[in-house]
Each structure stands twice: as C-alpha cells, then as structure tokens.
Design a protein around this motif. Sequence first.
Motif, short mmCIF file in Angstrom:
data_model
loop_
_atom_site.label_atom_id
_atom_site.label_comp_id
_atom_site.label_asym_id
_atom_site.label_seq_id
_atom_site.Cartn_x
_atom_site.Cartn_y
_atom_site.Cartn_z
N UNK A 139 0.84 -1.20 0.00
CA UNK A 139 0.00 0.00 0.00
C UNK A 139 0.87 1.25 0.00
N UNK A 140 1.92 1.27 0.81
CA UNK A 140 2.81 2.43 0.85
C UNK A 140 3.46 2.66 -0.51
N UNK A 141 3.89 1.58 -1.15
CA UNK A 141 4.58 1.71 -2.44
C UNK A 141 3.64 2.26 -3.51
N UNK A 153 -4.65 12.69 -3.72
CA UNK A 153 -4.59 11.24 -3.53
C UNK A 153 -5.64 10.79 -2.51
N UNK A 154 -6.46 9.82 -2.92
CA UNK A 154 -7.42 9.20 -2.02
C UNK A 154 -7.12 7.71 -1.94
N UNK A 155 -7.51 7.11 -0.83
CA UNK A 155 -7.41 5.67 -0.65
C UNK A 155 -8.80 5.12 -0.38
N UNK A 156 -9.04 3.91 -0.88
CA UNK A 156 -10.31 3.24 -0.62
C UNK A 156 -10.06 1.81 -0.20
N UNK A 157 -10.90 1.29 0.67
CA UNK A 157 -10.71 -0.07 1.12
C UNK A 157 -12.02 -0.74 1.52
N UNK A 158 -12.07 -2.05 1.30
CA UNK A 158 -13.20 -2.87 1.71
C UNK A 158 -12.76 -3.80 2.83
N UNK A 159 -13.50 -3.81 3.94
CA UNK A 159 -13.30 -4.76 5.04
C UNK A 159 -11.87 -4.66 5.58
N UNK A 166 -6.75 2.88 6.17
CA UNK A 166 -6.93 3.86 7.25
C UNK A 166 -5.65 3.99 8.07
N UNK A 167 -5.04 2.88 8.41
CA UNK A 167 -3.78 2.94 9.16
C UNK A 167 -2.70 3.66 8.36
N UNK A 168 -2.66 3.41 7.04
CA UNK A 168 -1.67 4.11 6.21
C UNK A 168 -1.95 5.60 6.18
N UNK A 169 -3.21 5.97 6.11
CA UNK A 169 -3.56 7.39 6.01
C UNK A 169 -3.14 8.17 7.25
N UNK A 170 -3.08 7.52 8.40
CA UNK A 170 -2.63 8.20 9.61
C UNK A 170 -1.14 8.54 9.55
N UNK A 171 -0.40 7.91 8.63
CA UNK A 171 1.04 8.13 8.56
C UNK A 171 1.48 8.84 7.29
N UNK A 172 0.57 9.08 6.36
CA UNK A 172 0.94 9.61 5.05
C UNK A 172 0.19 10.93 4.81
N UNK A 173 0.90 12.02 4.87
CA UNK A 173 0.28 13.34 4.68
C UNK A 173 -0.20 13.57 3.25
N UNK A 174 0.22 12.73 2.30
CA UNK A 174 -0.23 12.88 0.92
C UNK A 174 -1.69 12.48 0.74
N UNK A 239 -7.79 5.06 18.59
CA UNK A 239 -7.83 5.36 20.03
C UNK A 239 -7.00 6.59 20.40
N UNK A 240 -6.04 6.94 19.55
CA UNK A 240 -5.10 7.99 19.93
C UNK A 240 -5.15 9.24 19.06
N UNK A 241 -5.90 9.19 17.95
CA UNK A 241 -5.86 10.33 17.03
C UNK A 241 -7.19 10.47 16.29
N UNK A 242 -7.37 11.64 15.69
CA UNK A 242 -8.49 11.90 14.80
C UNK A 242 -7.98 11.87 13.36
N UNK A 243 -8.86 11.52 12.43
CA UNK A 243 -8.55 11.69 11.01
C UNK A 243 -9.39 12.85 10.53
#
Length: 383
Positions: A139-141, A153-159, A166-174, A239-243
């Motif tokens: 996903x990062x690549x 840039x948007x990301x989409x995911x199922x299940x 979502x986890x990647x989006x918390x770490x990627x400002x793009x 638990x620790x941040x907002x998106x």
Amino acid sequence: MIRRLSVLLFTLFLLTSCAVPPDSPRFQSSGSLPPYDQESFDQYVRETRAWIANNRAFISEDRDLEIELNTPFEFRPDKPAKRGILLVHGLGASPWYFIDIATAMANDGWLVRSILLPGHGTRPADLMLADNEDWEKIIAHHAELLAAEVDELWLGGFSTGGNLVTSHAFTDNNVDGLLLFSPGFYPGSSYLFLAPALAYFWDWLDIDDEDNIATYQSLPTHGASLYYRSVSTVQKNLDTAHFDKPVLITMSQHDSVLNPNATLTAFQNRFPNRKSRFVWYGDTPQNLDDPRVTAFTSHLPDRRISTFSHMNVLFAPENTYYGQAGSYLMLENGQDGLAPPDDPETLWFGAWGQSGAEKYHARLTWNPYFDDLLDDIREVTGD
C-alpha cells in the motif's frame, strides 16, 4: 471470508482438532509471493498477471476470466487526471471487487487503481505466505507511485482493506481522503485475539468448496491472524488520534462479521470533518443527532431482500457476476433446516445467517442503492 470467525475460533479453542484440507493444489502454497515494488504500475500489473497465470489453482473452465478477476487493474479517464484513488480489497477477495466503483469514478475523471494484496489471487494456501508487513509495504509503495501522478490522492478499502488504508492514512500526509466500505475496524468476534496463537497449531480455520472465482472460500488460520493484526493497528490509531480529512464509511446494520454500532461511534468521535458521510443500511439508529449520517432501509420485501450483507455494498445490480441477474449465486449462507428452493424466483436475500418464516436466503451480493452510493462518493470527494 471472515464471516464465521467467531464460531470457528471458539470451536477450535474448545476442541483439540483442526480442519484437514483435501489433497488438492488449492490447499498447497505456491512457495513464494510475487514482487509488488515495481517501478511502474503497468509493470506491476503485467508481472502479477503472469504470476497468477502460472500459480493459480484454477476452479473453472474459463481460466482467462479467473485471471482477469484477480489481476490488479488501472482505469484512466479520457483527460489527464488531477485526482487518483488506490483501492484495496478485503481478506480473501480480489481487485475486481471494485470494478463497478472504479468504472464510475474513472468516468468522473479519476485515475483509479486496484491492487492485489500478497497471498491472494492464486490459491487459499498462499495466505500462509503473506504477513502484515507485505500488506503495509504494498500500500505504501503504490500510494507513493499514484501520488507522483496526481495532485490529490485518495485511498479506498473494503473490510480488511479498509483497516489497512486507514492505518496508512494516519502516517501519510499525501492522503487527502478515504472511502471505506464495511471497514473491519471492530470485529463481531470476541475470540479473534486467539488467531495468532492458534496459527502455531492449526493450519486451517475453515475449508470449503472453492467455487467462487473472485473470492477464496477457505481460510488458513494465518489469514485470520493477519486480519487480527490489521484490527489491532487501526484501533490503536483510532484510540489515539483523529482523522481530520474527508471520509465516506458504509455499514450494514446486519453485518454478520463486524460490530456496526462501534463503527458508527468511531465515525462520530474520530472522523470530525464536516464533509464526511456515514451511509447506514438498516433501521435509522436511535438517538442519532449527526446530519452526516444517512440511513437507507435494508428491508425491501418487493425485491425479496431482508437485510444487507457485509459485501453487497460494492456491486451494482447490473454486475455480471454478483449482480441481480449475475452468473454466481451465493446459496450457501449459514442456514440450518432449510434447503434452497428449486425455483430461484422464490429465493430471498440477506446477510450471512439470515433466516425466517420458511424463506431460504441466499447472500445479497449487490447494492440496490448503488447509484445513491455513487452520489455520496461525489459529495464527499467534492465532485
């Protein structure tokens, strides 16, 4: 795929036995995984397609169709795209799960790519070869590759894919926003934590007939462990941040895999952007005071639909495989005491395990509100 984790994990916990696979290539791994870090998406698609052709344990006469439904794909709009989205499927599924949404978004001017998570596309046993680092890295690549071609840039995911993006989006400002379809943030199973330990003792959690060319029906215990780790990671983030960027989340009230109410609560508390939307399929939640939440009834007796399932949101009624008149009918649906009717016109449709009043329920695999979902996507993304 993860619909029966609660029952299966609990059963394995109580019984010192395991599922024993038949002597079939489908239950023997390919031995290694294909590369996913190619310099271009075109190269990635070509090499992955060749890998699938060489390593898939085919289950139908139409090998070309099996390869097509499991190969990553890209849709480019007629004009140069300023916005792009990377789509990530769920556990046991395939890139093709996004074919209907991808087609519509490309028609709206998006550059759309759908990738294959390592361990998928060939045979269920290949899920034993992948780990969470593989999934995070692919996903990062490909998010980085896509970000280099578009302004937004948007990301989409199922299940499970929803957890990963979502986890990647918390770490990627793009990342400018998320589209999440039945994201697996909060599993319905209270025994999921057992999966990593059980994987040391039992190879297979579930063994089924493999008759669905777009989805694994069987599940190695390691696959359940991979899902558990995606849950642990995304829950720590929530638990620790907002998106704070826009997000669309869809959820069925009767999802047999997940905890829908926990997902709705997370949306209200952790996704504060005013453009965000939560699409709820079922009865309007009580005491709801959030204008960003829209409810659609999932009881449609005129269409023989009792409830919405974990998966049906993604597919248009016209889909040729999972659609209302599609070629694949998911009859096996966790019911006891009833046999499928001879006349398909008397079938009802619903979530896994749906039953009632002598009505046999096949799985609902298409979304009667698909066009409304596309409108919600356009609203959230600003189209």
